[in-house]
Design an enzyme around this catalytic site. Structure first.
Site, mmCIF file in Angstrom:
data_model
loop_
_atom_site.group_PDB
_atom_site.id
_atom_site.type_symbol
_atom_site.label_atom_id
_atom_site.label_comp_id
_atom_site.label_asym_id
_atom_site.label_seq_id
_atom_site.Cartn_x
_atom_site.Cartn_y
_atom_site.Cartn_z
ATOM 1 N N GLY A 46 0.840 -1.194 0.000
ATOM 2 C CA GLY A 46 0.000 0.000 0.000
ATOM 3 C C GLY A 46 0.868 1.233 0.000
ATOM 4 O O GLY A 46 2.003 1.208 0.509
ATOM 5 N N GLN A 51 3.403 9.805 0.858
ATOM 6 C CA GLN A 51 4.655 9.032 0.964
ATOM 7 C C GLN A 51 5.593 9.237 -0.224
ATOM 8 O O GLN A 51 6.738 8.801 -0.182
ATOM 9 C CB GLN A 51 4.351 7.536 1.116
ATOM 10 C CG GLN A 51 3.676 7.209 2.443
ATOM 11 C CD GLN A 51 3.470 5.723 2.576
ATOM 12 O OE1 GLN A 51 2.515 5.182 2.051
ATOM 13 N NE2 GLN A 51 4.382 5.050 3.257
ATOM 14 N N CYS A 93 5.489 0.100 7.804
ATOM 15 C CA CYS A 93 5.198 1.194 6.878
ATOM 16 C C CYS A 93 6.455 1.496 6.081
ATOM 17 O O CYS A 93 7.548 1.536 6.655
ATOM 18 C CB CYS A 93 4.768 2.425 7.665
ATOM 19 S SG CYS A 93 4.428 3.862 6.634
ATOM 20 N N LEU A 94 6.305 1.683 4.778
ATOM 21 C CA LEU A 94 7.466 1.981 3.933
ATOM 22 C C LEU A 94 8.186 3.251 4.391
ATOM 23 O O LEU A 94 9.371 3.409 4.141
ATOM 24 C CB LEU A 94 7.028 2.152 2.467
ATOM 25 C CG LEU A 94 6.502 0.900 1.760
ATOM 26 C CD1 LEU A 94 6.023 1.259 0.360
ATOM 27 C CD2 LEU A 94 7.552 -0.197 1.711
ATOM 28 N N HIS A 135 -4.770 1.793 7.390
ATOM 29 C CA HIS A 135 -3.405 2.333 7.410
ATOM 30 C C HIS A 135 -3.243 3.452 6.375
ATOM 31 O O HIS A 135 -2.700 4.519 6.682
ATOM 32 C CB HIS A 135 -2.421 1.184 7.138
ATOM 33 C CG HIS A 135 -0.974 1.586 7.140
ATOM 34 N ND1 HIS A 135 -0.081 1.168 8.102
ATOM 35 C CD2 HIS A 135 -0.256 2.344 6.278
ATOM 36 C CE1 HIS A 135 1.117 1.671 7.843
ATOM 37 N NE2 HIS A 135 1.040 2.391 6.733
ATOM 38 N N GLU A 136 -3.726 3.206 5.152
ATOM 39 C CA GLU A 136 -3.539 4.204 4.079
ATOM 40 C C GLU A 136 -4.409 5.443 4.298
ATOM 41 O O GLU A 136 -3.968 6.570 4.048
ATOM 42 C CB GLU A 136 -3.828 3.590 2.703
ATOM 43 C CG GLU A 136 -2.922 2.418 2.314
ATOM 44 C CD GLU A 136 -1.439 2.649 2.549
ATOM 45 O OE1 GLU A 136 -0.965 3.803 2.422
ATOM 46 O OE2 GLU A 136 -0.746 1.669 2.883
ATOM 47 N N HIS A 139 -2.798 7.663 6.668
ATOM 48 C CA HIS A 139 -1.753 8.474 6.020
ATOM 49 C C HIS A 139 -2.334 9.770 5.459
ATOM 50 O O HIS A 139 -1.714 10.831 5.548
ATOM 51 C CB HIS A 139 -1.126 7.705 4.849
ATOM 52 C CG HIS A 139 0.080 6.884 5.212
ATOM 53 N ND1 HIS A 139 1.215 7.429 5.760
ATOM 54 C CD2 HIS A 139 0.338 5.562 5.068
ATOM 55 C CE1 HIS A 139 2.120 6.473 5.952
ATOM 56 N NE2 HIS A 139 1.610 5.316 5.546
HETATM 57 NI NI NI Z 1 2.426 3.400 5.625
#
Ligand code: NI
Length: 171
Positions: A46, A51, A93-94, A135-136, A139
């Protein structure tokens, strides 16, 4: 085009992202393509536009990580309209590489969102997909998963990240 993933510490990750108001434009299509490309390059399931440094309400999800085109999801201006049950599992998370924590989320999450043409749709995800939705969308509201863990664990992560940044090993 592959963009570098913005890492924890950058203000764009803790900013409320802006609604998309123009649909089906070449810019929007390119942004969505770039988001998938950047997500796959980082081997994520995701990615939210902040990001890659763009404070707009778009998220992409692909639980198959490019294996199954049917699983590609594009969520524009998504909102959670229903949550049911709970699940607890490890989440990462990236934008916070190298860390994972147990996070409690709803077991089932229903979102309403728009597609690239601006057409509204609803979708319900269970388990990992429910987690990805939550989660997204967090963000897009400037919220990282570490806001869902204890203050103690969050401070520990913050301190470790600061140390890595000082050593030039964060991004
Ligand atoms: Ni994330």
């Amino acid at each position: 085009m592959t963009h570098a993933i913005v890492l924890y510490g950058e203000p764009v990750l803790e900013t409320q992202a802006a609604k998309i108001t123009e649909f089906d434009t070449p810019e929007l299509h390119k942004l969505v393509d770039d988001m998938f490309e950047s997500m796959y390059a980082a081997k994520g399931v995701g990615l939210a536009a902040p990001q890659i440094g763009i404070a707009k309400r778009i998220a992409v999800i692909d639980l198959s990580v490019a294996e199954d085109p049917q699983q590609k999801l594009i969520l524009i201006n998504p909102e959670i309209i229903r949550r049911e049950g709970t699940q607890t599992a490890e989440e990462g998370c990236l934008s916070i590489p190298g860390f994972r924590e147990q996070v409690r989320r709803a077991k089932s999450v229903t979102v309403c969102a728009q597609n690239v043409k601006g057409e509204p749709f609803e979708m319900t995800g269970e388990d990992l997909l429910a987690r990805a939705f939550a989660h997204e969308i967090d963000h897009l509201n400037g919220r990282l998963y570490i806001t869902h863990v204890s203050a103690l664990k969050r401070d520990l992560i913050r301190r470790k990240v600061r140390k890595l940044a000082k050593a030039g090993e964060w991004g």
